[in-house]
Design an enzyme around this catalytic site. Structure first.
Site: not given
Length: 272
Positions: A2-3, A57, A260
């Site tokens: 979820p962004e 968010k 990342r």
DNA sequence: CACTCTCCCTGAAAGC
DNA sequence: TGCTTTCAGGGAGAGT
């Protein structure tokens, strides 16, 4: 998962509980990233959902009792709505039951999300909200603000985009997509970005995020909106998770920055 | 203060 | 096929 676009899609999908009164609350697992506050049941019972909104968010569910529920989905969190046929499945941690028989379920396998309850007037005072930079889709986001924040930074722009204190709402997937769209190398240091490139970056940010919202969010595995339908922006990823994919005669490359993964096209993103 | 790294947890996918 | 290992979208907190 979820962004910002997924959170926005989720909030929109919650409209079925707007103005509905909570009749019951069940906490199956209170140990998320932070423990769900003990008093949450007493505060929520018999209150009515008066407003639904998003801050970066974070999902904010305002109640008519001057309290607000704050939900962060972490990496694997999801809000689902259900009805009388609801059957609890694994990782359904928190469930709200409404008088009109609708149900709201917080589901989160990795438990990196959290649920908090605070006075509505104190939402903005929470340290995780207070520290946020300007929202990625806010009209207040402009090149000057960002330039001032990063013009001395030795951090690569990819990492800067993930820093919620600078711009709030972008996550690892859209960071790669935004940089590809703006033709900026993820390795560019903050201090090396001229104002014209920052303008370009902001333009791409809004373009990519708005497009993702239009498509109903996305995911790598199975991001779904609250009614269970699958978001499908993923089908339009240009570089994310596309290592080796050909773009013209160039190829998408995967690198790791700060632990990342970053996907980009070195040939096309070559402002250096 | 600013930056970097590790870790929280589970499940899917890859590796063997 | 099945067991083991690796890796994942977020972000806080510790360490430098």
């Amino acid at each position: 998962m979820p962004e910002l676009p997924e959170v926005e899609t989720t909030v929109k999908g919650l409209s079925v509980i707007l103005n509905q009164k909570i009749s019951n609350i069940k906490i199956h697992t209170s140990k998320l990233r932070f423990k769900i506050p003990n008093n949450i049941i007493n505060i929520l019972r018999n209150s009515k959902i008066s407003n639904l909104r998003r801050i970066a968010k974070f999902i904010i569910i305002d109640l008519d009792t001057n309290y607000s529920l704050i939900i962060h989905l972490g990496m694997s969190g999801r809000l689902k709505t259900g009805d009388i046929n609801y059957k609890r499945i694994k990782h359904d941690h928190f469930v709200l039951y409404f008088l009109n028989k609708k149900i709201l379920i917080y589901h989160d396998p990795r438990k990196f999300g959290f649920i908090d309850i605070v006075k509505t007037k104190d939402v903005q005072k929470q340290k995780y909200i207070l520290s946020l930079g300007v929202d990625a889709l806010s009209p207040d986001l402009n090149a000057q603000i960002i330039f001032e924040k990063i013009s001395k930074s030795e951090v690569p722009i990819k990492q800067i985009l993930l820093n919620q204190k600078i711009i709030a709402g972008i996550g690892n997937i859209y960071a790669s997509e935004i940089l590809f769209d703006s033709k900026i190398s993820p390795l560019t240091l903050g201090k090396d970005l001229e104002i014209s490139l920052i303008m370009k970056l902001i333009k791409s940010t809004k373009k990519i995020l708005n497009k993702a919202i239009k498509y109903g969010g996305s995911s790598i595995r199975d991001y779904r909106s609250t009614d269970g339908t699958l978001g499908n922006f993923q089908s339009s990823f240009k570089v994310y998770n596309k290592e080796g994919k050909k773009i013209g005669k160039d190829k998408v490359k995967k690198i790791v920055q700060y632990g990342r993964s970053t996907f980009y096209c070195p040939k096309l993103q070559n402002n250096k």
